[in-house]
Design an enzyme around this catalytic site. Structure first.
Site, PDB file in Angstrom:
ATOM      1  CD  GLU A 139      -9.236   4.554 -10.870  1.00  0.00           C
ATOM      2  OE1 GLU A 139      -9.659   4.340  -9.911  1.00  0.00           O
ATOM      3  OE2 GLU A 139      -9.578   3.627 -11.778  1.00  0.00           O
ATOM      4  CG  MET A 140      -4.491   4.531  -6.302  1.00  0.00           C
ATOM      5  SD  MET A 140      -4.994   3.255  -5.144  1.00  0.00           S
ATOM      6  CE  MET A 140      -6.144   3.931  -4.089  1.00  0.00           C
TER       7      MET A 140
END
Length: 353
Positions: A139-140
């Site tokens: 994700e991040m």
């Protein structure tokens, strides 16, 4: 043969007419109030996190800031877009390095009312949920230390954290980062025609929506989808009566089993909250179904063991449409500018992820 076909057609027409003409029960609202709750008129409180205007404004900035991701590309709003139902309208979300995530993104709208966060309930609350995607490599792909270095490099953020957490000597922490996002997300409440109906406005829902609500109750959908969020309050097997095919229920994702490692939790997921469901396609944790009518039909077969008639599905969908609420008006925040000390974006996944 023609007589037989005419009789069959007449039977279908009569069945359709019977469903369409089914009266709305006089006590429908009273029955619904035993199963559901209307949304509150004020921002709900959350555990161990006093909500203040300063904390909400800080959380809004953090929610929209892509620099909380290692690449500087992905913000919370990327996967929980408040302009498109609080999700990203993708089968599964795209993250760091354009990796494809394993599950469909749940909506952030009204998420404060869920028993836990994520499809498998691995985060107890929105504070815990806010920390997860930041550190997930798919994700991040960031780290808490790098997030804090980014925030402390910008004087405006330091000032905003001090205003939001005035009693702390060093308020710019990863815990406070998560608390601020939780405070903002607690404001994402979407009152809908269904709430007006529960509050006494019997004309807030169409006749078809009320008929659909009656069917929703009578068929037993409320066994999993009840409460203030019309779901999101418990965990249930997907395929209680008949397991869907692997195209809808991938065999390699065993749901809550991955959290508890308990055999009984295999293919168990948190019941999806149904508020705003009409604008959050695609559906289910796999994101494989794009049509709401199809999703309702699958639920009828897999959870209730019933092949719902098209007319019944249409009425239930009419009820689900009454759960589409008014999203609070949100002004896009102007974010602090980078400084010489702000960590630079990276495109590779850190070795620690």
């Amino acid at each position: 043969m023609k007589k037989l076909m005419s009789s069959v057609a007449l039977g279908v027409l009569l069945a359709t007419a019977a469903i369409a003409a089914e009266p709305v029960p006089e006590d429908l609202r009273e029955t619904a109030l035993e199963l559901f709750k209307p949304l509150p008129s004020t921002i709900p409180s959350v555990k161990d996190n006093k909500i203040t205007p300063e904390k909400i404004e800080l959380g809004k900035a953090l929610f929209f800031d892509p620099r909380v991701s290692a690449s500087g590309v992905f913000s919370c709003n990327s996967c929980h877009n408040l302009a498109t139902g609080g999700d990203d309208n993708l089968e599964t979300s795209i993250g760091h390095g354009w990796q494809k995530g394993p599950r469909n993104s749940p909506t952030a709208l009204n998420a404060v009312f869920n028993i836990a966060q994520f499809w498998d309930g691995r985060a107890d609350d929105l504070k815990a949920q806010a920390k997860g995607p930041v550190q997930a490599g798919v994700e991040m792909a960031n780290t808490p230390d790098n997030v804090i270095a980014m925030l402390k490099s910008m004087p405006d953020y330091v000032t905003w954290f001090k205003a939001a957490f005035p009693d702390e000597e060093d308020p710019v922490t990863f815990d406070n980062f998560a608390k601020a996002i939780e405070a903002f997300e607690a404001t994402l409440i979407t009152p809908a025609p269904f709430d007006a109906f529960l509050n006494g406005d019997t004309d807030a829902m169409t006749t078809e929506a009320k008929q659909g609500l009656a069917l929703f109750i009578d068929k037993g959908c409320t066994a999993c989808h009840a409460g203030i969020n019309v779901g999101g309050e418990g965990y249930y097997p997907f395929g209680l009566v008949e397991r869907p095919g692997a195209d809808v229920l991938p065999e390699n994702d065993k749901g809550r089993f991955m959290v508890t490692e308990t055999a009984d939790d295999s293919y168990v997921f948190r019941a999806a909250p149904l508020r705003n469901i009409a604008v959050t396609a695609p559906y289910f944790h796999s994101g494989k179904v794009w049509d709401l009518k199809q999703a309702v039909a699958i639920m009828g077969e897999s959870q209730l063991g019933e092949n719902l008639a098209d007319e019944e599905i249409d009425l239930i969908v009419a009820f689900l449409n009454s759960l589409t609420g008014r999203v609070p008006e949100i002004t896009y925040p102007i974010l602090p500018a980078e400084t010489a000390e702000t960590p630079r974006p990276i495109s590779i996944i850190p070795s620690s992820q």
